[in-house]
Enzyme design. Sequence first.
Site, PDB file in Angstrom:
ATOM      1  N   ALA A   1       0.830  -1.211   0.000  1.00 31.29           N
ATOM      2  CA  ALA A   1       0.000   0.000   0.000  1.00 31.29           C
ATOM      3  C   ALA A   1       0.861   1.256   0.000  1.00 31.29           C
ATOM      4  CB  ALA A   1      -0.908   0.013   1.229  1.00 31.29           C
TER       5      ALA A   1
ATOM      6  N   PHE B   1       4.258   3.923  -0.827  1.00 31.95           N
ATOM      7  CA  PHE B   1       4.710   4.717  -1.976  1.00 31.95           C
ATOM      8  C   PHE B   1       5.396   3.823  -3.013  1.00 31.95           C
ATOM      9  CE2 PHE B   1       8.640   7.404  -3.074  1.00 31.95           C
ATOM     10  CZ  PHE B   1       8.104   7.847  -4.277  1.00 31.95           C
ATOM     11  N   ILE B   2       6.430   3.126  -2.596  1.00 26.29           N
ATOM     12  CA  ILE B   2       7.174   2.297  -3.550  1.00 26.29           C
ATOM     13  C   ILE B   2       6.441   0.979  -3.790  1.00 26.29           C
ATOM     14  CG2 ILE B   2       9.362   1.098  -3.974  1.00 26.29           C
ATOM     15  CD1 ILE B   2      10.665   3.333  -2.178  1.00 26.29           C
TER      16      ILE B   2
ATOM     17  N   ALA C   1       7.661  -3.572   3.145  1.00 28.88           N
ATOM     18  CA  ALA C   1       7.110  -3.011   4.386  1.00 28.88           C
ATOM     19  C   ALA C   1       8.242  -2.616   5.329  1.00 28.88           C
ATOM     20  CB  ALA C   1       6.203  -4.028   5.077  1.00 28.88           C
ATOM     21  N   ALA C   2       8.196  -1.405   5.810  1.00 28.08           N
ATOM     22  CA  ALA C   2       9.181  -0.942   6.793  1.00 28.08           C
ATOM     23  C   ALA C   2       8.714   0.383   7.347  1.00 28.08           C
ATOM     24  CB  ALA C   2      10.558  -0.769   6.158  1.00 28.08           C
TER      25      ALA C   2
ATOM     26  N   TYR D   1      17.407   3.892  11.795  1.00 28.19           N
ATOM     27  CA  TYR D   1      16.787   3.372  10.575  1.00 28.19           C
ATOM     28  C   TYR D   1      17.819   2.664   9.706  1.00 28.19           C
ATOM     29  CZ  TYR D   1      14.933   3.562   5.793  1.00 28.19           C
ATOM     30  OH  TYR D   1      14.558   3.253   4.518  1.00 28.19           O
TER      31      TYR D   1
ATOM     32  N   ASN E   1      17.613   8.025  -3.314  1.00 30.82           N
ATOM     33  CA  ASN E   1      16.470   8.864  -2.914  1.00 30.82           C
ATOM     34  C   ASN E   1      15.339   8.702  -3.922  1.00 30.82           C
ATOM     35  OD1 ASN E   1      18.844   9.998  -1.515  1.00 30.82           O
ATOM     36  ND2 ASN E   1      17.340  11.443  -0.764  1.00 30.82           N
TER      37      ASN E   1
ATOM     38  N   ARG F   1      23.045  13.942  -3.862  1.00 27.37           N
ATOM     39  CA  ARG F   1      22.212  12.747  -3.717  1.00 27.37           C
ATOM     40  C   ARG F   1      21.934  12.190  -5.102  1.00 27.37           C
ATOM     41  NH1 ARG F   1      23.455  13.670   0.702  1.00 27.37           N
ATOM     42  NH2 ARG F   1      22.251  13.656   2.638  1.00 27.37           N
TER      43      ARG F   1
HETATM   44  N1  LIG Z   1      11.469   6.213  -0.156  1.00 27.34           N
HETATM   45  C1  LIG Z   1      12.792   6.074  -0.285  1.00 27.34           C
HETATM   46  O1  LIG Z   1      13.475   6.977  -0.795  1.00 27.34           O
HETATM   47  C2  LIG Z   1      13.470   4.803   0.150  1.00 27.34           C
HETATM   48  C3  LIG Z   1      14.870   4.742   0.046  1.00 27.34           C
HETATM   49  C4  LIG Z   1      15.521   3.584   0.437  1.00 27.34           C
HETATM   50  C5  LIG Z   1      14.783   2.492   0.881  1.00 27.34           C
HETATM   51  N2  LIG Z   1      13.428   2.578   0.994  1.00 27.34           N
HETATM   52  C6  LIG Z   1      12.706   1.381   1.455  1.00 27.34           C
HETATM   53  O2  LIG Z   1      11.630   1.116   0.578  1.00 27.34           O
HETATM   54  C7  LIG Z   1      10.569   0.486   1.279  1.00 27.34           C
HETATM   55  C8  LIG Z   1       9.263   1.200   0.985  1.00 27.34           C
HETATM   56  O3  LIG Z   1       9.370   2.550   1.436  1.00 27.34           O
HETATM   57  P1  LIG Z   1       8.326   3.678   1.055  1.00 27.34           P
HETATM   58  O4  LIG Z   1       9.092   4.916   0.832  1.00 27.34           O
HETATM   59  O5  LIG Z   1       7.409   3.171   0.003  1.00 27.34           O
HETATM   60  O6  LIG Z   1       7.551   3.844   2.467  1.00 27.34           O
HETATM   61  P2  LIG Z   1       5.979   3.874   2.769  1.00 27.34           P
HETATM   62  O7  LIG Z   1       5.868   4.266   4.209  1.00 27.34           O
HETATM   63  O8  LIG Z   1       5.234   4.658   1.752  1.00 27.34           O
HETATM   64  O9  LIG Z   1       5.545   2.344   2.594  1.00 27.34           O
HETATM   65  C9  LIG Z   1       5.749   1.381   3.576  1.00 27.34           C
HETATM   66  C10 LIG Z   1       4.505   0.510   3.634  1.00 27.34           C
HETATM   67  O10 LIG Z   1       4.760  -0.528   4.564  1.00 27.34           O
HETATM   68  C11 LIG Z   1       3.634  -0.663   5.395  1.00 27.34           C
HETATM   69  N3  LIG Z   1       4.095  -1.188   6.678  1.00 27.34           N
HETATM   70  C12 LIG Z   1       4.935  -0.589   7.554  1.00 27.34           C
HETATM   71  N4  LIG Z   1       5.156  -1.380   8.605  1.00 27.34           N
HETATM   72  C13 LIG Z   1       4.433  -2.506   8.392  1.00 27.34           C
HETATM   73  C14 LIG Z   1       4.271  -3.707   9.110  1.00 27.34           C
HETATM   74  N5  LIG Z   1       4.872  -3.894  10.299  1.00 27.34           N
HETATM   75  N6  LIG Z   1       3.484  -4.676   8.591  1.00 27.34           N
HETATM   76  C15 LIG Z   1       2.851  -4.496   7.401  1.00 27.34           C
HETATM   77  N7  LIG Z   1       2.976  -3.365   6.670  1.00 27.34           N
HETATM   78  C16 LIG Z   1       3.762  -2.397   7.156  1.00 27.34           C
HETATM   79  C17 LIG Z   1       3.043   0.724   5.517  1.00 27.34           C
HETATM   80  O11 LIG Z   1       1.649   0.666   5.872  1.00 27.34           O
HETATM   81  C18 LIG Z   1       3.267   1.258   4.116  1.00 27.34           C
HETATM   82  O12 LIG Z   1       2.156   1.006   3.280  1.00 27.34           O
HETATM   83  C19 LIG Z   1      10.985   0.475   2.748  1.00 27.34           C
HETATM   84  O13 LIG Z   1      11.507  -0.790   3.048  1.00 27.34           O
HETATM   85  C20 LIG Z   1      12.072   1.521   2.819  1.00 27.34           C
HETATM   86  O14 LIG Z   1      12.996   1.252   3.855  1.00 27.34           O
HETATM   87  C21 LIG Z   1      12.755   3.708   0.635  1.00 27.34           C
END
Ligand SMILES: NC(=O)c1ccc[n+]([C@@H]2O[C@H](COP(=O)([O-])OP(=O)(O)OC[C@H]3O[C@@H](n4cnc5c(N)ncnc54)[C@H](O)[C@@H]3O)[C@@H](O)[C@H]2O)c1
Length: 360
Positions: free
Chosen positions: A28, A30-31, A87-88, A190, A219, A258
């Site tokens: 659900a 962003f990524i 998920a994170a 983190y 990023n 970046r």
């Molecule tokens: N956005 C960035 O620039 C970036 C950069 C490096 C790594 N990441 C990694 O990419 C992944 C996605 O990040 P994002 O930016 O889409 O974040 P986001 O917060 O939009 O998406 C994370 C999703 O995980 C779900 N979630 C969180 N904890 C949960 C749990 N315990 N059980 C089930 N669902 C859970 C949230 O509800 C959310 O929908 C993460 O692992 C993040 O560490 C993101």
Amino acid sequence: MTYRRGEPSRRPVPHSVGGMRVLVTGGAGFIGSAVVDTLSARGHEVVVLDVRPPGPDERRPWVVADVRDPAAVESALAGVDAVCHQAAKVGLGKDFADAPDYVSRNDLGTAVLLAAMASAGVRDLVLAGSMVVYGEGRYECGRHGVVRPGPRAEADLRAGRFEPGCPRCGDALGPGLVGEDAPTDPRNVYATTKLAQEHLASAWARATGGRAVSLRYHNVYGPGMPRDTPYAGVASFFRSALARGEAPRVFEDGRQRRDFVHVHDVAAANALALEAMGDRPSDACVAYNTGSGDPHTVGEMAHALAAAYGGPMPVVTGEYRLGDVRHITADPARLRAELGWRAEVGFEEGMTEFAKAELG
Ligand SMILES: NC(=O)c1ccc[n+]([C@@H]2O[C@H](COP(=O)([O-])OP(=O)(O)OC[C@H]3O[C@@H](n4cnc5c(N)ncnc54)[C@H](O)[C@@H]3O)[C@@H](O)[C@H]2O)c1
Ligand SMILES: [Zn+2]
């Protein structure tokens, strides 16, 4: 060309790849939601597991559950060929009091998922890794070659000395592109949890004969990026400021470098990695820098966004956050060579679109 959530990428779908059933955790987000759309467009069946419920038009199987819930994960894994673990809990957080929740969601969550995969016999994992595992990027001193500056001292930041010096002679350093074999050096909670996820994936791969890939995203930006919260990325802060009619506030002197990579390119990297799983050796977790390879400064990014939005133009404030690194830019050569990936959305094009995009 503009991109919206739900729109398939321009990449051709390989004919040799049969549809897989993939569990996307955090689908659900962003990524994750971009990964889900890309996988579906490439003919794969997707199951989502997220604490957030699906939208009203969602037709895919969707498990509303926490990744730390073993029973829910076990049922979500039924019939699944591979897992894409997004998920994170993201971002720098508010303060150190957030540490237990980061560790619990990111590391306990990954351990529960991997244990369930081990019992279910699911052997393929693509992990959302992060460039934060490197700490400061790659630097060279004219006299000492490649060096590894430590965390910057608050006194230096307060005095506006943002560039880390050579740890041996103090001279100015030239920043370069970091490769996957650079030593890791996580600088905040983190980052520590993202590195531990990779170590857990390696341990799981060795113990079960599994195959794991960590895509170390740089990023990521693009449509659907979360609005500004203590967990959001810098592009989101700037975009939200512009939407309020305020100038983006650029920290430090704006010259921190970046690698901004578009969410559609990141989603495509996930799809390519999942589709190539069959070719890789078991027993290992292999990391891939997932960045455009075209570094820009945070000031340039603010400028490009503000210009495309129609102002106000950014202000450089000299503020800083302890734990931020000065420069971190990727060398995505391994991803290009081994998975045939390259970033398709250029900086200008992507930022122009992002200036007008909806935030999540
Ligand atoms: N956005 C960035 O620039 C970036 C950069 C490096 C790594 N990441 C990694 O990419 C992944 C996605 O990040 P994002 O930016 O889409 O974040 P986001 O917060 O939009 O998406 C994370 C999703 O995980 C779900 N979630 C969180 N904890 C949960 C749990 N315990 N059980 C089930 N669902 C859970 C949230 O509800 C959310 O929908 C993460 O692992 C993040 O560490 C993101
Ligand atoms: Zn030196």
